[in-house]
Design a protein around this motif. Structure first.
Motif, short mmCIF file in Angstrom:
data_model
loop_
_atom_site.label_atom_id
_atom_site.label_comp_id
_atom_site.label_asym_id
_atom_site.label_seq_id
_atom_site.Cartn_x
_atom_site.Cartn_y
_atom_site.Cartn_z
N SER A 193 0.83 -1.21 0.00
CA SER A 193 0.00 0.00 0.00
C SER A 193 0.86 1.25 0.00
CB SER A 193 -0.92 -0.01 1.22
OG SER A 193 -1.82 -1.10 1.18
N GLU A 194 1.94 1.23 0.78
CA GLU A 194 2.85 2.39 0.81
C GLU A 194 3.53 2.58 -0.54
OE1 GLU A 194 5.45 1.40 3.99
OE2 GLU A 194 4.02 1.90 5.59
N THR A 195 3.92 1.48 -1.17
CA THR A 195 4.56 1.56 -2.49
C THR A 195 3.59 2.11 -3.52
OG1 THR A 195 5.92 -0.38 -1.93
CG2 THR A 195 5.79 0.25 -4.25
N LEU A 196 2.36 1.62 -3.50
CA LEU A 196 1.35 2.13 -4.44
C LEU A 196 1.11 3.61 -4.22
CD1 LEU A 196 -0.80 1.76 -6.61
CD2 LEU A 196 -2.37 0.93 -4.83
N VAL A 251 3.23 5.82 -3.20
CA VAL A 251 4.36 6.55 -3.79
C VAL A 251 4.14 6.72 -5.29
CG1 VAL A 251 6.82 6.43 -4.31
CG2 VAL A 251 6.01 5.85 -2.02
N PHE A 252 3.73 5.63 -5.96
CA PHE A 252 3.48 5.71 -7.40
C PHE A 252 2.33 6.67 -7.70
CE2 PHE A 252 5.54 1.37 -7.69
CZ PHE A 252 6.62 1.81 -8.43
N GLN A 253 1.30 6.66 -6.86
CA GLN A 253 0.18 7.57 -7.08
C GLN A 253 0.59 9.02 -6.90
OE1 GLN A 253 -2.55 5.88 -4.24
NE2 GLN A 253 -3.57 4.57 -5.76
N ASP A 254 1.44 9.27 -5.89
CA ASP A 254 1.92 10.64 -5.67
C ASP A 254 2.77 11.14 -6.83
OD1 ASP A 254 0.62 10.66 -3.26
OD2 ASP A 254 2.39 10.18 -2.06
N LYS A 255 3.46 10.21 -7.48
CA LYS A 255 4.30 10.57 -8.63
C LYS A 255 3.49 10.63 -9.93
CE LYS A 255 8.64 8.63 -6.85
NZ LYS A 255 9.71 7.61 -7.09
N LYS A 256 2.16 10.46 -9.80
CA LYS A 256 1.26 10.47 -10.96
C LYS A 256 1.64 9.40 -11.99
CE LYS A 256 -0.83 14.07 -9.29
NZ LYS A 256 -2.16 13.95 -8.66
N LYS A 257 2.11 8.28 -11.47
CA LYS A 257 2.47 7.17 -12.35
C LYS A 257 1.23 6.70 -13.11
CE LYS A 257 5.59 3.94 -13.50
NZ LYS A 257 6.91 4.20 -14.06
N ALA A 258 1.40 6.45 -14.40
CA ALA A 258 0.27 6.02 -15.23
C ALA A 258 -0.38 4.78 -14.64
CB ALA A 258 0.75 5.75 -16.65
N ASP A 259 -1.70 4.79 -14.57
CA ASP A 259 -2.52 3.67 -14.12
C ASP A 259 -2.46 3.42 -12.61
OD1 ASP A 259 -3.38 3.02 -16.76
OD2 ASP A 259 -1.49 1.99 -17.10
N ALA A 260 -1.69 4.22 -11.86
CA ALA A 260 -1.57 3.97 -10.42
C ALA A 260 -2.90 4.20 -9.70
CB ALA A 260 -0.48 4.86 -9.83
N ASP A 261 -3.65 5.23 -10.12
CA ASP A 261 -4.91 5.53 -9.44
C ASP A 261 -5.95 4.44 -9.67
OD1 ASP A 261 -4.01 7.88 -8.33
OD2 ASP A 261 -4.66 9.12 -10.01
N SER A 262 -5.80 3.67 -10.75
CA SER A 262 -6.75 2.60 -11.05
C SER A 262 -6.30 1.26 -10.50
CB SER A 262 -6.94 2.48 -12.57
OG SER A 262 -7.37 3.70 -13.13
N THR A 263 -5.20 1.25 -9.78
CA THR A 263 -4.65 0.00 -9.23
C THR A 263 -5.09 -0.14 -7.78
OG1 THR A 263 -2.74 0.12 -10.71
CG2 THR A 263 -2.52 -1.27 -8.74
N GLU A 264 -5.42 -1.36 -7.39
CA GLU A 264 -5.86 -1.61 -6.02
C GLU A 264 -5.22 -2.86 -5.45
OE1 GLU A 264 -10.10 -2.34 -5.92
OE2 GLU A 264 -10.07 -3.12 -7.96
N ILE A 265 -5.19 -2.91 -4.13
CA ILE A 265 -4.63 -4.05 -3.41
C ILE A 265 -5.76 -4.68 -2.60
CG2 ILE A 265 -2.99 -4.78 -1.64
CD1 ILE A 265 -1.27 -2.35 -2.56
N LEU A 266 -6.03 -5.96 -2.88
CA LEU A 266 -7.13 -6.68 -2.23
C LEU A 266 -6.55 -7.68 -1.23
CD1 LEU A 266 -9.21 -7.48 -5.46
CD2 LEU A 266 -9.39 -5.49 -3.98
#
Length: 710
Positions: free
Chosen positions: A633-636, A638-653
């Protein structure tokens, strides 16, 4: 070269540096080992060949003798070696006079390592045979030694399919002959799909396409999903192409597999037939890859590296710019979507060509039947009529054993395996309760082990139960059961299938090994004893598997005569998977399944990466899974904060217990990563795998694009 880079089958994401030894020198095994302080039981001279990239090499790793693969050669050590050069050990010997892994296969191994997130050594060592000496792989060809060419006249649909499959490869070859640069070549990797009903002549299309490719001096790779299908396919190819056919699958001994491997490398065999691991066949000048029954889940490896043969084949075809053709009467949902999108070029076969037509399929609602055993009255009557006409019947049930539930009526106790969270199955022939996951077995109980009550019973039924019922209800019928319990020795499966085909038995009953790919001229009736066995599993592919299995097993009937019948017994006749399979509404099923997958955001509308955490200690597995979820979750984030492509649509279940929470004494918890980009999922998982050390006794299983979530 003075130094070698060696990939070893160890869970370390690195290769290892060794010093070379003189080529051609015959070394005593025990002498070489004594230098490494490892005693040997026998002494004999062995050859050490010249070191080449792609050859296997024997080395000492710690105090263990191991076999690895040479990935690089060099004369000078790098300046940033990181350790004292004096610690570099010599290899014991080079095992091969020529490389077993070609540069193309080494690239494939590196891709598998990267894609499946596993060490390079584990990927490469899963590709090559394990033996040090080859042996004859014989015993796989038809007894009809003349290999008669049984070419059949192709229909217009078949001719169009063969032309379409071969055209892309021929265009690229012509471009190469003209000296065109790759960037100028009009040919792109062509992924074809041969879609047609069971019995519509797909195998003849594959044979004809292979023949045309062989005429151009190129090799052919033909993949089948299960070892049980291989002898039949080998027979068809052997009759057409003679002894140029090689077989590669896991039933071969390592020495036999090595012998076949070397035949292929030397171009003595130009056609390779095999199951999943045959996708690594070292075919020089490969010109065509064929994957029969593309939908089958056995193409996915269940052990590290967890690759899918379809993806590996697509990688090879893309690199070599050759056609890759898949075929099935029931494409996977992902393949159906790719056909719709135009990613796969579809070739349709709409007619049965052996004088038969699609069978009449009837669904029997078991909730409305008065059952006396597992065979309903309508099915029993139809079997009697079939036997009266001197025709054959198949009864299918995808469950082994006699009964699969032991239950106490007094306290409700249900017996489960002590090592696994699954019920134990009663096998009458052995008079044992057996776990089908870890093979643990116990003697049957006469009283409840929990409360001591004698009011106990066995419930549910498997193929042994069906066999017993068939023999009781049809005492004069010759019945044959085929499942992994009934097959005890090598070659027995082929013998029994041939005996049924030649009229030696009247009723064949068994599991999924009889469900697909088999042709029986005298077969009239197919009975599916219970269609619901896989329908209610907690897996998003359950409906797809159920539809496929019913359709495939029903396809055995009516292949040579127009009077085939299929009876499907079910408690869920209105379920879309069962209803569409019984009414031949293929398009309706796939459209509904795709709509459900889109709504729930499951493949093919997303990508999945599964992490399974297992340990003998339940709390350790659970704690590690919780820690891993936090890190992911922390790694994701970081990617979301960096506006990494597709990061906002990625989830951890998760984490959550696996549906099979305990297997072989190991407790299991899982986390699912889901998102539109598999590359991003791999990056997130890599951060965990590379940067976090698990507690001793806790293991992580990584599965990219899982086919099962159990």
């Amino acid at each position: 070269m003075k130094y070698l880079q060696v990939a070893l089958n160890v869970p370390a994401k690195q290769t290892f540096t060794y010093a070379n030894v003189e080529a051609g020198k015959r070394v005593a095994q025990d002498e070489a080992a004594q230098k490494e302080l490892i005693p040997q039981k026998r002494s004999r001279k062995v050859d050490s060949y010249e070191a080449q990239v792609g050859c296997r090499v024997e080395v000492m790793f710690g105090n263990k003798r191991m076999t690895g693969v040479i990935t690089a050669l060099f004369d000078e050590l790098p300046a940033d070696l990181g350790f004292d050069p004096k610690k570099i050990r010599k290899i014991l010997r080079v095992l091969d006079p020529f490389p077993l892994l070609t540069p193309e296969l080494l690239d494939l191994g590196r891709w598998i390592s990267s894609y499946c997130l596993c060490p390079l050594g584990e990927a490469l060592c899963s590709m090559i045979p394990g033996a040090k000496r080859e042996a004859d792989g014989g015993g796989f060809f038809s007894e009809e030694a003349d290999f008669l060419d049984e070419r059949k006249e192709l229909s217009d649909e078949q001719k169009a399919a063969v032309d379409g499959i071969c055209a892309s490869g021929e265009n690229f070859s012509q471009a190469q002959e003209r000296g065109a640069k790759k960037s100028e070549s009009p040919a792109k990797p062509a992924f074809h799909y041969l879609y047609g009903a069971t019995g519509s002549g797909k195998t003849e299309v594959f044979l004809s396409a292979a023949e045309r490719v062989l005429e151009r001096g190129l090799g052919v790779l033909y993949l089948v999903p299960e070892i049980g299908l291989t002898p039949q396919v080998v027979q068809a190819f052997s009759r057409r192409f003679g002894d140029t056919v090689a077989v590669l699958h896991s039933a071969l001994s390592p020495s036999q597999k090595l012998g076949e491997w070397k035949r292929v490398l030397k171009k003595e065999a130009r056609v390779v037939v095999g199951a999943r691991s045959a996708v690594f066949a070292p075919i020089p000048d490969l010109g065509l890859i064929i994957m029969d029954e593309e939908h089958d889940s056995s193409y996915k490896s269940g052990n590290t590296p967890r690759y899918h043969a379809r993806q590996a084949a697509m990688f090879r075809a893309s690199r070599l710019k050759i056609p890759f053709v898949m075929g099935s009467a029931t494409p996977s949902v992902e393949a159906w979507k790719a056909i719709q999108d135009g990613t796969f070029i579809v070739h349709r076969l709409t007619k049965r060509l052996s004088g038969g037509r699609m069978p009449v399929i009837a669904a029997i609602d078991l909730s409305r039947e008065k059952m006396n055993g597992a065979i309903s009255v309508p099915l029993e009557d139809e079997i009697r009529q079939c036997l009266k006409e001197k025709r054959q019947a198949i009864l299918f049930l995808n469950r082994r054993g006699f009964n699969h539930i032991f239950r106490c009526a007094s306290c409700g106790f249900e017996l489960k395996c002590k090592n696994c969270s699954v019920p134990m199955t009663y096998h009458k022939a052995q008079n044992r309760l057996v776990c089908h996951y870890c093979s643990h077995s116990v003697e049957p109980f006469s009283v409840c082990p929990q409360c001591g009550s004698v009011d106990i019973g066995y419930f549910g039924f498997g193929t042994e139960f069906i066999e017993s019922e068939v023999r009781a209800k049809f005492p004069n019928a010759r019945a044959l059961r085929l499942d992994t319990d009934a097959i005890q020795k090598k070659g027995e499966l082929e013998e029994k299938i041939a005996a049924f085909k030649n009229g030696g038995y009247d009723i064949l009953l068994g599991t999924q090994m009889i469900a697909k790919g088999l042709n029986f001229p005298s077969l009239k009736l197919v009975g599916v004893i219970l269609a619901d066995t896989s329908l209610h599993l907690p897996d998003f592919r359950a409906a797809e598997r159920t539809f496929s299995l019913i359709t495939q097993v029903a396809g055995r009937a009516g292949r040579f005569f127009p009077d085939g019948k299929v009876f499907v017994q079910t408690y869920s006749p209105a379920n879309p998977a069962v209803y569409c399979a019984c009414h031949s509404r293929t398009n309706e099923f796939y459209e509904g399944e795709l709509a459900t997958r889109r709504l729930l955001n499951f493949p093919p509308y997303s990508r999945l990466l599964r992490l399974v955490f297992r340990s003998l200690v339940q709390t350790d597995a659970e704690a590690f899974a919780s820690d891993a979820a936090r890190i992911l979750s922390e790694t994701l984030k970081v990617f979301q904060d960096k506006k990494k492509a597709d990061a906002d649509s990625t989830e951890i279940l998760g984490p959550s217990e696996c549906p099979l929470s305990k297997v072989n004494s190991s407790w299991r918890f899982q986390i699912l990563l889901r998102g539109p980009s598999v590359a991003l999922l791999q990056k997130i998982a890599s951060e965990l795998l590379d940067g976090y050390r698990a507690k001793d006794g806790v293991y992580i299983e990584v599965d990219v694009d899982p086919v099962s979530l159990l």
